[in-house]
Design an enzyme around this catalytic site. Structure first.
Site: not given
Ligand code: ADP
Ligand code: MG
Length: 477
Positions: A127, A146, A148, A153, A308, A367, A371-372, A453
């Site tokens: 996803r 990102e 996944n 899920s 990442k 970052k 994950e999660g 979401r």
């Molecule tokens: P995870 O693997 O924890 O899901 P994500 O990269 O999806 O990692 O980051 C978690 C959440 O943080 C995302 O769902 C989003 O709401 C926020 N986020 C992540 N990267 C960004 C970004 N570059 N700009 C704004 N919000 C971000």
């Molecule tokens: Mg995420």
């Protein structure tokens, strides 16, 4: 909210909202938008609705279609990177020196690389997540957050949410809006991928094993995919690492057996964070599954592609081109979705990243390789972390990314035991991809649905399972 979504007279009509709240919860339950409770996460005796928005949220049509269209390219990209050991070694070299979890995964990868693989059936269910960035000068763009590649899920529950929002809109007197809610069925598409790989594995009695956590609040999301498989007469079992380590084995042909049943596919809905590996036996079980000739969804290399660090390395000039020689169109479509990504490796380039982040922390997200949800670092906290780590190789456990700044919308978030309030919200669009490769031939490569979401804008981070975002549907505008 402006004319792009649900009008103010609806959003601020307290009596109507109260009435809709009740209708919405009952409709969610009737349609199977379910989640087990925090209090009894492993029991189906008393369950609740999975958190969701009262109304669908506006998403610009053009970005929605752009995200769907680029998905098959992303599928191929993930698959190609997973087959390029040289690239993975190089991209993750600095990370595995300092990040123990990634290192352990990488060690498994190295180990299975050295063994000849007989069956090469690859199944990818991923996803890709996006936000729509709005820059100060008013320009907007679709930006990938990102991808996944493991345990993505909500393909199950999001197959049922469209009917809930349609119903709410009708009751709210918004019949025309209700007609704009798109059908969505990722559960069927994910199951199609699993079924295709199962057929290619070619043993009628062999099962699809969902590898699951010990705490299973989100089980209904899995059940949709699981039941799609049963409806195709494909047997499914659910097991945990512990079960596999105690009662799993490989035969001389590396066939995987668990509780006496041959496993055609291991579908990982677990195994993506360090806490999932409770004991050394969990790691041994992961290695055994990886060494087996069962189809792994994902296999260890595809899992690593979802880090990442790989995402950041891919954004370097020329890298996408190297994976798509003679396909400039594909490269352009993928690159158009990239946000700025910056290395924190030791050296001049990483030093520049540190300086840049310290000067303008609000423009970035720091970052780690996790994950999660709930792991990222924002604002002043970025300065605190980087001041502490800037001269240590520990900084390479992180990457830096441009912060995507979507335009806020207004909505109500329905969550068990929480009072309903109008919230300023941000949405994240996910697109599900499914592909199957046999040897060198892609036998399936599809975009199989979407997931919207939405979270209150007071939270910088977090997904649905983390208790921050809730399920939503796009209202295309
Ligand atoms: P995870 O693997 O924890 O899901 P994500 O990269 O999806 O990692 O980051 C978690 C959440 O943080 C995302 O769902 C989003 O709401 C926020 N986020 C992540 N990267 C960004 C970004 N570059 N700009 C704004 N919000 C971000
Ligand atoms: Mg995420």
């Amino acid at each position: 909210m402006d004319c792009n979504g649900i009008p103010n007279e609806v959003l601020q009509n307290e009596e109507l909202i109260k009435y809709l709240e009740e209708i919405a919860k009952d409709t969610a339950l009737l349609h199977g938008i379910l989640m087990r409770t925090k209090e009894s996460p492993n029991s189906s005796e008393v369950v609740s609705y999975a958190p969701f928005t009262l109304f669908p949220s506006p998403v610009p049509k053009s970005f929605f279609h752009q995200a769907l269209k680029v998905q098959t390219h992303y599928n191929r990209l993930v698959d190609r990177i997973s087959q390029n050991p040289h690239y993975l070694e190089e991209a993750l070299a600095s990370t595995i020196k300092v990040d123990d979890f990634t290192k352990r995964l990488f060690n498994i990868y190295r180990q299975v690389q050295q063994e000849p693989q007989s069956k090469t059936i690859v199944l990818g269910l991923n996803r890709s997540d996006y936000m729509i960035d709005q820059t100060a000068d008013g320009k907007t763009a679709l930006r990938q957050i990102e991808i996944n590649t493991i345990a993505a899920s909500f393909g199950g529950l999001s197959s049922r949410t469209p009917d809930v929002h349609r119903h709410i809109l009708k009751v709210a007197g918004r019949l025309e809006d209700s007609k704009l809610i798109l059908d969505n069925n990722p559960a069927a598409g994910l199951a199609k991928g699993l079924a295709k790989a199962w057929e290619l594995y070619g043993s009628e009695k062999a099962v699809v094993m969902f590898l699951v956590e010990d705490v299973q609040r989100n089980i209904y999301d899995h059940r949709y995919v699981e039941n799609e498989l049963w409806s195709r007469n494909i047997p499914v079992i659910r097991r945990q690492f512990e079960d596999v380590s105690r009662r799993g084995s490989l035969d001389q042909n590396k066939k995987l057996f668990v509780d006496g049943q041959e496993v055609a596919i291991v579908y990982f809905r677990n195994g993506y964070v360090p806490q999932n590996y409770k004991t050394e036996q969990s790691w041994e079980a992961r290695l055994m599954m990886e060494r087996s000739c069962a189809v792994k969804c994902p296999d260890i290399s595809t899992h690593l592609v979802g880090t990442k660090k790989v995402q950041q390395e891919l954004a370097r000039p020329g890298v996408l081109e190297s994976f798509f020689l003679d396909e400039p169109g594909t490269v352009a479509e993928i690159r158009a979705t990239f946000a700025g990504l910056y290395t924190l490796d030791m050296g001049e380039e990483g030093d520049q990243t540190v300086t840049m982040a310290l000067a303008n922390p609000d423009r970035y997200v720091l970052k780690p390789q996790r994950e999660g949800g709930g792991n990222n670092i924002y604002g002043d906290e970025i300065c605190r972390v980087l001041e502490r780590l800037k001269n240590s190789s520990e900084r390479t456990t992180y990457i830096l990314m441009d912060k995507v700044q979507p335009k806020p919308t207004y909505n109500y978030l329905l969550r068990k035991d929480e009072p309903l309030r109008l919230k300023t919200c941000l949405s994240e669009l996910g697109v599900f991809g499914a592909y199957v490769r046999k040897g060198t031939e892609m036998v399936m490569n599809e975009c199989v649905g979407h997931l919207l979401r939405t979270k209150s804008s007071e939270h910088a981070d977090g997904g649905v399972a983390a208790g921050v975002a809730v399920l939503d549907n796009p209202l295309l505008v």
